[in-house]
Design an enzyme around this catalytic site. Structure first.
Site, PDB file in Angstrom:
ATOM      1  N   ASP A 115       0.840  -1.196   0.000  1.00 13.91           N
ATOM      2  CA  ASP A 115       0.000   0.000   0.000  1.00 13.91           C
ATOM      3  C   ASP A 115       0.874   1.245   0.000  1.00 13.91           C
ATOM      4  O   ASP A 115       1.994   1.238   0.523  1.00 13.91           O
ATOM      5  CB  ASP A 115      -0.897   0.025   1.237  1.00 13.91           C
ATOM      6  CG  ASP A 115      -2.031  -0.983   1.178  1.00 13.91           C
ATOM      7  OD1 ASP A 115      -2.167  -1.671   0.154  1.00 13.91           O
ATOM      8  OD2 ASP A 115      -2.775  -1.074   2.173  1.00 13.91           O
ATOM      9  N   MET A 143     -11.843   6.061   7.961  1.00 10.66           N
ATOM     10  CA  MET A 143     -11.910   6.837   6.708  1.00 10.66           C
ATOM     11  C   MET A 143     -12.929   7.966   6.802  1.00 10.66           C
ATOM     12  O   MET A 143     -13.733   8.190   5.908  1.00 10.66           O
ATOM     13  CB  MET A 143     -12.230   5.907   5.528  1.00 10.66           C
ATOM     14  CG  MET A 143     -11.160   4.842   5.304  1.00 10.66           C
ATOM     15  SD  MET A 143     -11.626   3.557   4.129  1.00 10.66           S
ATOM     16  CE  MET A 143     -12.575   2.440   5.165  1.00 10.66           C
ATOM     17  N   LYS A 195      -4.178   2.727  -4.093  1.00  7.58           N
ATOM     18  CA  LYS A 195      -5.457   2.623  -4.781  1.00  7.58           C
ATOM     19  C   LYS A 195      -5.639   3.567  -5.952  1.00  7.58           C
ATOM     20  O   LYS A 195      -6.647   3.523  -6.632  1.00  7.58           O
ATOM     21  CB  LYS A 195      -6.606   2.786  -3.777  1.00  7.58           C
ATOM     22  CG  LYS A 195      -6.803   1.514  -2.956  1.00  7.58           C
ATOM     23  CD  LYS A 195      -7.096   0.316  -3.847  1.00  7.58           C
ATOM     24  CE  LYS A 195      -7.084  -0.990  -3.086  1.00  7.58           C
ATOM     25  NZ  LYS A 195      -8.134  -1.149  -2.125  1.00  7.58           N
TER      26      LYS A 195
END
Length: 278
Positions: A41, A174, A63
């Site tokens: 990541d 988030m 992402k």
């Protein structure tokens, strides 16, 4: 003549924890040191990636890699499986814990589809790091339940029900950009506006920041936060622990007992602990 069996590697799906290398497990360090290739990541810091061998290939699969959403996840899963099918020892290194908002089920199905052996090495999830940073336990005796929720796809009715009944703590992941909107919706659904909340940005990282204790009513009135800090919100009765600790420390600071304290009365052997004031 029997066909030569295909050379197969393996995959270790590893939780990197929320911040620096200090929260890595020993199993995670071992997997990193043995890796041929690591798909990681974007949030994983160099202090963690530094455990990889110099010869290991590093592939950033943040992402924004390739396409967005499910297409990006499929592409990542395919790369990981392909590496193992080529005989490599592959590490899929994910921030936090792979089983918490890490799309783990999709990864496992892809590996099973191609008969790729795997191991899962858990990591410290961001809620645990936020709990430690803020001195807020995730559960307390009077509110023993724990709800993890993503601010992007949360069930406002479920969150409101937990908070209205004061049955537990809500850990909101988030939530930087959308927490204010969610707070408004859960208050509208019956959660008490005075329910305490604390936020922790960049938990367990050098730029960690813990907010003062507030309420979801106040949170609902805040403007949109467009910053990219990784922020966790802890909401519920357990947050009152932080307020109680701060009240006790404030009282101690005003108490003149400290001025009368005699160092000669202190234990001769220092205690092997250090308290980090939050």
């Amino acid at each position: 003549m029997a066909a030569t069996p295909a050379v197969r590697g393996c995959v270790a799906i590893v939780g990197a924890g929320p911040g620096g290398a200090g929260l890595l497990t020993l199993d995670a360090v071992k997997a990193l040191r043995e890796a041929d290739v690591c798909f990681h990541d974007r949030m994983v810091p160099e202090s963690v990636l530094g455990h990889l061998p110099a010869a290991a290939a590093r592939v950033d699969v943040g992402k924004d890699f390739g396409r967005a959403g499910k297409d990006a996840q499929r592409a990542i899963n395919a790369l990981v499986a392909r590496g193992a099918m080529l005989g490599k020892r592959v590490v899929r290194l994910q921030a936090g814990d792979p089983s918490v908002y890490g799309r783990l089920h999709e990864q496992l199905l892809q590996l099973a589809r191609h008969s790729v052996p795997y191991t899962i090495i858990p990591g410290v999830t961001a809620a645990s790091a936020a709990s430690a940073a803020a001195s807020v336990p995730l559960t307390v005796a009077r509110a023993p339940n724990l709800l993890f929720s993503s601010a992007q796809n949360t069930d406002a009715d479920l969150v409101a029900d937990v908070l209205r009944k004061k049955h537990g703590t809500v850990c909101l992941y988030m939530g930087t950009a959308t927490a204010h909107d969610l707070a408004k919706r859960i208050v509208e659904r019956g959660a008490p506006a005075d329910t305490p909340v604390v936020s922790v940005a960049n938990a367990a990282r050098p730029n960690q920041a813990v907010s003062p204790v507030s309420t979801i009513g106040a949170l609902a009135k805040l403007p949109l936060d467009a910053r990219k800090d990784q922020k966790i919100f802890l909401i519920g009765e357990a947050v009152k622990t932080k307020s109680a600790i701060e009240a006790l420390r404030s009282r101690e600071a005003d108490d003149d007992d400290e001025a009368r304290w005699d160092p000669a009365q202190a234990p001769q052997t220092p205690t092997p602990c250090s308290e980090g004031k939050k």
